[in-house]
Motif scaffolding. Structure first.
Motif, PDB file in Angstrom:
ATOM      1  N   ARG A 159       0.814  -1.216   0.000  1.00  0.00           N
ATOM      2  CA  ARG A 159       0.000   0.000   0.000  1.00  0.00           C
ATOM      3  C   ARG A 159       0.851   1.271   0.000  1.00  0.00           C
ATOM      4  O   ARG A 159       0.513   2.254  -0.660  1.00  0.00           O
ATOM      5  CB  ARG A 159      -0.958  -0.017   1.191  1.00  0.00           C
ATOM      6  CG  ARG A 159      -2.009  -1.112   1.066  1.00  0.00           C
ATOM      7  CD  ARG A 159      -3.168  -0.901   2.008  1.00  0.00           C
ATOM      8  NE  ARG A 159      -4.201  -1.914   1.821  1.00  0.00           N
ATOM      9  CZ  ARG A 159      -5.401  -1.876   2.387  1.00  0.00           C
ATOM     10  NH1 ARG A 159      -5.714  -0.859   3.184  1.00  0.00           N
ATOM     11  NH2 ARG A 159      -6.269  -2.829   2.179  1.00  0.00           N
ATOM     12  N   PHE A 160       1.960   1.267   0.723  1.00  0.00           N
ATOM     13  CA  PHE A 160       2.840   2.435   0.708  1.00  0.00           C
ATOM     14  C   PHE A 160       3.496   2.595  -0.664  1.00  0.00           C
ATOM     15  O   PHE A 160       3.616   3.715  -1.176  1.00  0.00           O
ATOM     16  CB  PHE A 160       3.915   2.304   1.787  1.00  0.00           C
ATOM     17  CG  PHE A 160       3.494   2.830   3.127  1.00  0.00           C
ATOM     18  CD1 PHE A 160       3.496   4.191   3.384  1.00  0.00           C
ATOM     19  CD2 PHE A 160       3.099   1.976   4.138  1.00  0.00           C
ATOM     20  CE1 PHE A 160       3.108   4.691   4.622  1.00  0.00           C
ATOM     21  CE2 PHE A 160       2.710   2.450   5.380  1.00  0.00           C
ATOM     22  CZ  PHE A 160       2.710   3.820   5.625  1.00  0.00           C
ATOM     23  N   ALA A 161       3.924   1.484  -1.273  1.00  0.00           N
ATOM     24  CA  ALA A 161       4.565   1.546  -2.590  1.00  0.00           C
ATOM     25  C   ALA A 161       3.585   1.987  -3.667  1.00  0.00           C
ATOM     26  O   ALA A 161       3.986   2.560  -4.682  1.00  0.00           O
ATOM     27  CB  ALA A 161       5.157   0.185  -2.946  1.00  0.00           C
ATOM     28  N   ALA A 162       2.291   1.713  -3.457  1.00  0.00           N
ATOM     29  CA  ALA A 162       1.255   2.061  -4.445  1.00  0.00           C
ATOM     30  C   ALA A 162       0.817   3.507  -4.340  1.00  0.00           C
ATOM     31  O   ALA A 162       0.082   3.998  -5.202  1.00  0.00           O
ATOM     32  CB  ALA A 162       0.042   1.147  -4.276  1.00  0.00           C
ATOM     33  N   GLN A 163       1.255   4.215  -3.296  1.00  0.00           N
ATOM     34  CA  GLN A 163       0.883   5.618  -3.142  1.00  0.00           C
ATOM     35  C   GLN A 163       1.621   6.499  -4.141  1.00  0.00           C
ATOM     36  O   GLN A 163       2.818   6.323  -4.364  1.00  0.00           O
ATOM     37  CB  GLN A 163       1.218   6.113  -1.726  1.00  0.00           C
ATOM     38  CG  GLN A 163       0.346   5.532  -0.642  1.00  0.00           C
ATOM     39  CD  GLN A 163       0.614   6.173   0.712  1.00  0.00           C
ATOM     40  OE1 GLN A 163      -0.304   6.417   1.475  1.00  0.00           O
ATOM     41  NE2 GLN A 163       1.864   6.456   1.020  1.00  0.00           N
ATOM     42  N   GLY A 164       0.902   7.455  -4.714  1.00  0.00           N
ATOM     43  CA  GLY A 164       1.543   8.453  -5.548  1.00  0.00           C
ATOM     44  C   GLY A 164       1.895   9.669  -4.713  1.00  0.00           C
ATOM     45  O   GLY A 164       2.315   9.546  -3.562  1.00  0.00           O
ATOM     46  N   ASN A 165       1.690  10.851  -5.281  1.00  0.00           N
ATOM     47  CA  ASN A 165       1.949  12.073  -4.519  1.00  0.00           C
ATOM     48  C   ASN A 165       0.857  12.330  -3.479  1.00  0.00           C
ATOM     49  O   ASN A 165       1.062  13.081  -2.527  1.00  0.00           O
ATOM     50  CB  ASN A 165       2.064  13.268  -5.466  1.00  0.00           C
ATOM     51  CG  ASN A 165       3.349  13.216  -6.279  1.00  0.00           C
ATOM     52  OD1 ASN A 165       4.397  12.856  -5.760  1.00  0.00           O
ATOM     53  ND2 ASN A 165       3.259  13.559  -7.563  1.00  0.00           N
ATOM     54  N   THR A 166      -0.320  11.706  -3.688  1.00  0.00           N
ATOM     55  CA  THR A 166      -1.376  11.790  -2.685  1.00  0.00           C
ATOM     56  C   THR A 166      -1.087  10.779  -1.588  1.00  0.00           C
ATOM     57  O   THR A 166      -1.082   9.564  -1.827  1.00  0.00           O
ATOM     58  CB  THR A 166      -2.752  11.494  -3.308  1.00  0.00           C
ATOM     59  OG1 THR A 166      -3.013  12.431  -4.351  1.00  0.00           O
ATOM     60  CG2 THR A 166      -3.850  11.582  -2.255  1.00  0.00           C
ATOM     61  N   ARG A 167      -0.819  11.245  -0.408  1.00  0.00           N
ATOM     62  CA  ARG A 167      -0.427  10.361   0.692  1.00  0.00           C
ATOM     63  C   ARG A 167      -1.673   9.885   1.441  1.00  0.00           C
ATOM     64  O   ARG A 167      -2.295  10.645   2.188  1.00  0.00           O
ATOM     65  CB  ARG A 167       0.538  11.069   1.636  1.00  0.00           C
ATOM     66  CG  ARG A 167       1.829  11.511   0.961  1.00  0.00           C
ATOM     67  CD  ARG A 167       2.792  12.112   1.960  1.00  0.00           C
ATOM     68  NE  ARG A 167       3.281  11.109   2.902  1.00  0.00           N
ATOM     69  CZ  ARG A 167       4.066  11.371   3.947  1.00  0.00           C
ATOM     70  NH1 ARG A 167       4.427  12.628   4.198  1.00  0.00           N
ATOM     71  NH2 ARG A 167       4.467  10.423   4.739  1.00  0.00           N
ATOM     72  N   ILE A 168      -2.001   8.634   1.247  1.00  0.00           N
ATOM     73  CA  ILE A 168      -3.130   8.035   1.967  1.00  0.00           C
ATOM     74  C   ILE A 168      -2.721   7.755   3.403  1.00  0.00           C
ATOM     75  O   ILE A 168      -3.457   8.026   4.347  1.00  0.00           O
ATOM     76  CB  ILE A 168      -3.567   6.729   1.285  1.00  0.00           C
ATOM     77  CG1 ILE A 168      -3.866   6.978  -0.190  1.00  0.00           C
ATOM     78  CG2 ILE A 168      -4.776   6.117   1.990  1.00  0.00           C
ATOM     79  CD1 ILE A 168      -4.032   5.713  -0.997  1.00  0.00           C
ATOM     80  N   TYR A 169      -1.521   7.216   3.543  1.00  0.00           N
ATOM     81  CA  TYR A 169      -0.976   6.902   4.866  1.00  0.00           C
ATOM     82  C   TYR A 169       0.271   7.756   5.084  1.00  0.00           C
ATOM     83  O   TYR A 169       1.220   7.699   4.299  1.00  0.00           O
ATOM     84  CB  TYR A 169      -0.623   5.420   4.967  1.00  0.00           C
ATOM     85  CG  TYR A 169      -1.753   4.488   4.594  1.00  0.00           C
ATOM     86  CD1 TYR A 169      -2.901   4.407   5.377  1.00  0.00           C
ATOM     87  CD2 TYR A 169      -1.680   3.684   3.456  1.00  0.00           C
ATOM     88  CE1 TYR A 169      -3.944   3.563   5.037  1.00  0.00           C
ATOM     89  CE2 TYR A 169      -2.718   2.832   3.114  1.00  0.00           C
ATOM     90  CZ  TYR A 169      -3.845   2.777   3.907  1.00  0.00           C
ATOM     91  OH  TYR A 169      -4.884   1.941   3.565  1.00  0.00           O
ATOM     92  N   THR A 170       0.292   8.553   6.135  1.00  0.00           N
ATOM     93  CA  THR A 170       1.402   9.472   6.376  1.00  0.00           C
ATOM     94  C   THR A 170       2.535   8.839   7.167  1.00  0.00           C
ATOM     95  O   THR A 170       3.651   9.344   7.160  1.00  0.00           O
ATOM     96  CB  THR A 170       0.897  10.715   7.121  1.00  0.00           C
ATOM     97  OG1 THR A 170       0.245  10.304   8.340  1.00  0.00           O
ATOM     98  CG2 THR A 170      -0.092  11.491   6.250  1.00  0.00           C
ATOM     99  N   SER A 171       2.251   7.738   7.858  1.00  0.00           N
ATOM    100  CA  SER A 171       3.281   7.055   8.630  1.00  0.00           C
ATOM    101  C   SER A 171       2.829   5.621   8.884  1.00  0.00           C
ATOM    102  O   SER A 171       1.648   5.294   8.703  1.00  0.00           O
ATOM    103  CB  SER A 171       3.541   7.763   9.968  1.00  0.00           C
ATOM    104  OG  SER A 171       2.397   7.666  10.813  1.00  0.00           O
ATOM    105  N   LEU A 172       3.771   4.798   9.307  1.00  0.00           N
ATOM    106  CA  LEU A 172       3.445   3.394   9.567  1.00  0.00           C
ATOM    107  C   LEU A 172       2.453   3.242  10.720  1.00  0.00           C
ATOM    108  O   LEU A 172       1.456   2.515  10.570  1.00  0.00           O
ATOM    109  CB  LEU A 172       4.727   2.601   9.841  1.00  0.00           C
ATOM    110  CG  LEU A 172       4.554   1.095  10.069  1.00  0.00           C
ATOM    111  CD1 LEU A 172       3.905   0.427   8.864  1.00  0.00           C
ATOM    112  CD2 LEU A 172       5.910   0.451  10.377  1.00  0.00           C
ATOM    113  N   PRO A 173       2.641   3.916  11.863  1.00  0.00           N
ATOM    114  CA  PRO A 173       1.650   3.787  12.945  1.00  0.00           C
ATOM    115  C   PRO A 173       0.257   4.248  12.523  1.00  0.00           C
ATOM    116  O   PRO A 173      -0.747   3.618  12.873  1.00  0.00           O
ATOM    117  CB  PRO A 173       2.220   4.670  14.064  1.00  0.00           C
ATOM    118  CG  PRO A 173       3.687   4.716  13.806  1.00  0.00           C
ATOM    119  CD  PRO A 173       3.807   4.694  12.310  1.00  0.00           C
TER     120      PRO A 173
END
Length: 347
Positions: A159-173
């Motif tokens: 999911r992190f690798a699939a993010q573009g410039n729009t950050r769905i998840y800002t950090s792991l926690p």
């Protein structure tokens, strides 16, 4: 100790449990960092449902703003241009944790299962297993156990690798908290079915091929590699090609859920039902080539990744044995039946 040269001993007969765990974790850490950019490229290509060879899929309504990737190097250039250098290491934190934990569980389970098989089917007895069968069973079990134990990290990496410039998840926690809140505990295990279906035969084939190829290849004097590294490359290519469609299905299912249309590819379809149903859906919509999107970079990634992993693992194992971590170099209570027999033969 065995009277065989160190490079001739089989992987499953070396080291104590603590040494194999530490060596496996070290190998995973280094391997992940080296191949991280190729891993991001592979995931982006696997999630891409549109094709340059099909103009209908390239219409603006179909793309919904999704980028068009073609090939490994153009994809790398596209990511660098639009997301910067750090874009090639997206998802690296959960991926590093994944590779460390996965490698540690994998190598430890592999050795433990081998010891159990030696106790159940003693070597040189009428009931002994062929070496390839033993390696396949131990490798398949180790792969399944490592996949199950680390699967939430694998999903987070995707999911992190699939993010573009729009950050769905800002950090792991925050990602963990958000997935748990919106999707529940089951959200962390999306795609586990095809993951287990893929990884068990993959690791079984990989270890069986590796254990078969390593002894003869160890005799070769290669200028830029070792026999163990070359055996790891060949085994990985064979196993990866045969099981790749299941890996693609796993990636597509991992990004399902409420955030499906927010990733860099905003046109990812909804997939429902069993693994076979998803395979049929992709085959119908995208053709046979759709099942192998990203295979080239996957093979390019798999060969150095496996070579680095096995090369680092063997040298880390020697290092940890040399400093006495875990009590010696494979003797004692963790010695296998084969090791005990070899020590008896040398007396």
């Amino acid at each position: 100790m065995s009277d065989k040269p160190a490079e001739q001993q089989h992987l499953k007969d070396e080291g104590t449990r603590l040494q194999t765990t530490a060596a496996g974790a070290t190998a995973g850490l280094i391997s992940r960092f080296v191949i991280a950019p190729l891993d991001v490229v592979k995931i982006r290509l696997q999630l891409q449902t549109h094709s340059l060879s099909d103009p209908l899929t390239l219409s603006q309504p179909s793309l919904r703003g999704s980028p068009i990737y073609k090939g490994t190097l153009p994809t790398i250039r596209h990511i660098l241009q639009h997301e910067g250098l750090t874009g090639l290491w997206k998802g690296n934190v959960p991926a590093e944790l994944l590779y460390i934990c996965y490698s540690a569980v994998q190598f430890t389970t592999y050795r433990s299962i081998t010891q159990l098989l030696h106790q159940t089917f003693p070597p040189n007895s009428p009931y002994s297993l062929p070496q390839q069968a033993e390696s396949f069973l131990a490798g398949a079990t180790a792969g399944g156990a490592a996949t199950l134990a680390t699967y939430p990290l694998d999903l987070l990496r995707t999911r992190f690798a699939a993010q573009g410039n729009t950050r769905i998840y800002t950090s792991l926690p925050r990602a963990i908290s958000q997935i748990y809140r919106d999707e529940g505990p089951r959200g962390f295990f999306r795609g586990l079915g095809p993951g287990l279906s893929q990884i068990i035969p993959f690791m079984g084939i990989f270890f069986a091929a590796y254990e078969t190829l390593r002894p003869p290849l160890s005799e070769l004097h290669l200028p830029f590699s070792t026999g163990g590294a070359l055996a790891g490359m060949i085994a990985s290519v064979i196993a990866k090609t045969g099981t790749f469609p299941l890996d693609l299905v796993r990636k597509r299912i991992q990004v399902q859920g409420p955030t499906r249309e927010l990733y860099v590819h905003r046109n990812i379809p909804v997939y429902e039902g069993s693994t076979l149903r998803v395979l049929r859906t992709i085959l119908q919509r995208e053709g046979f080539r759709g099942l192998y999107r990203g295979l080239t970079v996957s093979l390019v990634k798999a060969a150095p990744a496996s070579a680095v992993t096995m090369w680092t693992y063997e040298r880390s194992l020697k290092f940890y044995a040399g400093i006495g971590l875990g009590g010696g170099s494979g003797s004692g209570e963790f010695a296998t039946e084969r090791e005990k027999e070899e020590r008896q033969d040398t007396k």
